[in-house]
Motif scaffolding. Structure first.
Motif, mmCIF file in Angstrom:
data_model
loop_
_atom_site.group_PDB
_atom_site.id
_atom_site.type_symbol
_atom_site.label_atom_id
_atom_site.label_comp_id
_atom_site.label_asym_id
_atom_site.label_seq_id
_atom_site.Cartn_x
_atom_site.Cartn_y
_atom_site.Cartn_z
ATOM 1 N N LYS A 32 17.348 52.876 24.870
ATOM 2 C CA LYS A 32 16.262 52.632 25.609
ATOM 3 C C LYS A 32 14.977 52.739 24.994
ATOM 4 N N ALA A 33 15.253 53.747 24.142
ATOM 5 C CA ALA A 33 14.034 54.334 23.272
ATOM 6 C C ALA A 33 13.638 53.215 22.039
ATOM 7 N N GLN A 34 14.488 52.366 21.774
ATOM 8 C CA GLN A 34 14.315 51.404 20.606
ATOM 9 C C GLN A 34 13.318 50.034 21.120
ATOM 10 N N ASP A 35 12.421 50.105 20.537
ATOM 11 C CA ASP A 35 11.204 49.051 20.921
ATOM 12 C C ASP A 35 11.887 47.686 20.826
ATOM 13 N N ASP A 36 12.713 47.208 19.992
ATOM 14 C CA ASP A 36 13.228 45.994 19.838
ATOM 15 C C ASP A 36 14.551 45.589 20.678
ATOM 16 N N THR A 37 14.826 46.634 21.346
ATOM 17 C CA THR A 37 16.123 46.640 22.171
ATOM 18 C C THR A 37 16.042 46.481 23.691
ATOM 19 N N LEU A 38 16.719 45.424 24.378
ATOM 20 C CA LEU A 38 16.655 45.336 25.724
ATOM 21 C C LEU A 38 18.012 45.565 26.248
#
Length: 222
Positions: free
Chosen positions: A103-109
């Protein structure tokens, strides 16, 4: 083209160990119809299918009306079990921690594609404090049963992520076949309800801690 990537989670047998409540609800549904419940392995083999498809496999001799009553009985039983406030469907070990990392990864949905109903999914997410964590939530109410690729195709449309940047995480052959039909990569889990040797995913993981690395491996070159 977006730089985002998408990880789609199955729920039962992948994210949540729901076999205890599934078996209890099945027992109540079959007892209500006066039918002997199939063996545990047979019941767990249909986890992930929409309920109408599941009961066609579990009780093929029943007519449409009886199968409809089995579906209704199962839903009622599930509701009754949850009102007893019993924890019958815990998250698998490490799931919550890994969800927080992803969840904290900017490029990950993150998304969900499940054979559960909307009501059932909402209850699970609420119970585990996961409401709002997924950017796309696909449920059995709105789609043909797995392995039809409709759930994944809709998640792709909703998020705008390309298929080559998308991975399906699941524990059943239905999940793997659905993903392949949609043209996305697959990560199988060894702790679920189908034998892991039947899955043939791009990567098989044995614990949740391995998920971020496997996801990176399948999406970093895309």
């Amino acid at each position: 083209m977006t730089d985002l990537r998408l990880l789609i989670f199955d729920v039962d047998g992948t994210l949540v160990d729901s076999q205890a409540e599934i078996m209890a609800a099945m027992q109540m549904a079959f007892a209500g119809e006066g039918i002997v419940m199939p063996a545990r392995d047979a019941v767990l083999s249909i986890v992930g299918l929409s309920l109408d498809h599941a009961f066609r496999r579990l009780s093929p001799a029943s007519d449409d009306n009886a199968q409809g009553r089995l579906v209704a009985g199962y839903k009622d039983a599930f509701g009754a079990l949850r009102t007893q406030d019993k924890e019958l469907g815990p998250l698998f070990p490490g799931a919550r921690e890994v969800l927080e990392v992803l969840k904290a990864q900017d490029d990950t949905l993150l998304a969900v594609a499940t054979g559960k109903s909307r009501r059932g999914l909402d209850k699970v997410l609420e119970r585990h404090g996961l409401t709002g964590i997924f950017h796309s939530e696909q449920v059995a109410d709105d789609h043909p049963s797995k392995p039809n690729p409709s759930m994944i195709l809709t998640a792709l449309n909703e998020t705008g992520v390309e298929p080559q940047r998308t991975v399906m995480l699941g524990d059943t052959t239905y999940d793997m076949d659905m993903a392949r039909a949609a043209g996305v990569r697959t990560i199988g889990v060894s702790w679920g309800y189908h034998p892991s040797e039947d899955l043939h995913p791009d990567i098989l993981i044995d614990d949740f801690a391995a998920l971020p690395g496997a996801f990176d491996q399948l999406t970093k070159a895309s």
